[in-house]
Design an enzyme around this catalytic site. Structure first.
Site, PDB file in Angstrom:
ATOM      1  NE  ARG A   6      -2.783  -2.582   2.753  1.00 18.67           N
ATOM      2  CZ  ARG A   6      -3.142  -2.886   4.001  1.00 18.67           C
ATOM      3  NH1 ARG A   6      -3.664  -1.972   4.779  1.00 18.67           N
ATOM      4  NH2 ARG A   6      -2.978  -4.106   4.458  1.00 18.67           N
ATOM      5  CD  GLU A  49      -3.789  -5.203  14.149  1.00 19.75           C
ATOM      6  OE1 GLU A  49      -3.966  -4.680  13.044  1.00 19.75           O
ATOM      7  OE2 GLU A  49      -4.544  -5.013  15.117  1.00 19.75           O
TER       8      GLU A  49
END
Ligand SMILES: O=P(O)(O)OC[C@H]1O[C@H](OP(=O)(O)OP(=O)(O)O)[C@H](O)[C@@H]1O
Ligand SMILES: Nc1ncnc2[nH]cnc12
Length: 221
Positions: free
Chosen positions: A108, A145
């Site tokens: 991203r 995460e």
């Protein structure tokens, strides 16, 4: 703009418009300009906040996934996003200056980095997921995460001593960003700071980073 050491210090210590009754001095003018910029940023940030979608339990149970892609469905919002990164980069390197290299993180960070590099007139270098880049590489494995991953950078992509800013969409645990910072340093780059759209503040990812961190939106506190 949250967590912006340079801008926040300037704004907090300068006189606000309502406090100022004496004739305008150049430092008050600068403060007024900063107030105007801050208001503009807050309006833009609200636009980004509304565009970002949040999906529970994706890609794993317990993760609230924040998707920045909807920002890119509007050319107006897309433009505002690149402008926000441009202003933030100026704060990191100083007005009228530019970094030598922008490093974007797979995938991203690639939505922002090349466009921003073109605007600034500097180099763009990718940090890629393992197995995607040819040639001599520096690599690192890290925790994020929702799992473990590996990053690589091409060995000769950053000139020694080059001023580097890292861009990505989101900081969660900070594992990805810390790994990218490590690669920049292994290549001999001088890391000046990181810029993200979203910071998941509850995870305190910034504590893993040893360069200034700039984020547009705080979430999941
Ligand atoms: O702070 P962290 O816990 O390390 O997580 C943040 C990273 O996770 C996401 O990328 P992801 O690895 O999911 O790759 P993608 O861009 O290909 O979706 C995001 O774009 C950051 O790079
Ligand atoms: N909660 C989250 N949403 C989107 N991207 C992420 N990368 C790491 N954590 C994320």
């Amino acid at each position: 703009m949250s967590k912006s050491p340079v801008a926040t210090d300037t704004i907090q210590h300068g006189p606000s418009r309502s406090e100022s009754h004496a004739p305008t001095t150049s430092s008050q003018l600068a403060s007024n300009e900063i107030d105007g910029l801050r208001q503009q940023r807050e309006e833009q940030t609200e636009i980004f906040r509304q565009a970002i979608t949040k999906t529970p339990d994706f890609p794993k149970a317990g993760i609230l996934f924040e998707d920045i892609f909807p920002i890119f469905t509007s050319p107006h919002h897309h433009e505002a996003l690149i402008k926000a990164y441009e202003l933030q980069t100026q704060e990191i390197v100083g007005t009228g200056q530019k970094p030598d290299v922008l490093v974007g993180l797979d995938a991203r960070g690639f939505l922002i980095g090349p466009t921003l590099a073109l605007r600034l007139g500097c180099s763009f270098v990718p940090v890629r997921k393992a197995g995607k880049l040819p040639g001599k590489l520096q690599t690192v494995t890290y925790e994020k995460e929702y799992g473990e991953d590996s990053f690589a950078i091409q060995d000769n992509s950053i000139p020694t001593g080059a001023k580097v800013v890292i861009v990505d969409d989101l900081i969660a645990t900070g594992g990805s960003a810390a790994a990218a910072g490590e690669l920049v340093k292994k290549c001999g780059g001088q890391l000046l700071g990181y810029i993200f759209i979203i910071e998941l503040v509850g995870l305190n990812g910034r504590s893993k980073l040893d360069a200034p961190v700039y984020t547009l939106i705080e979430s999941q506190s």
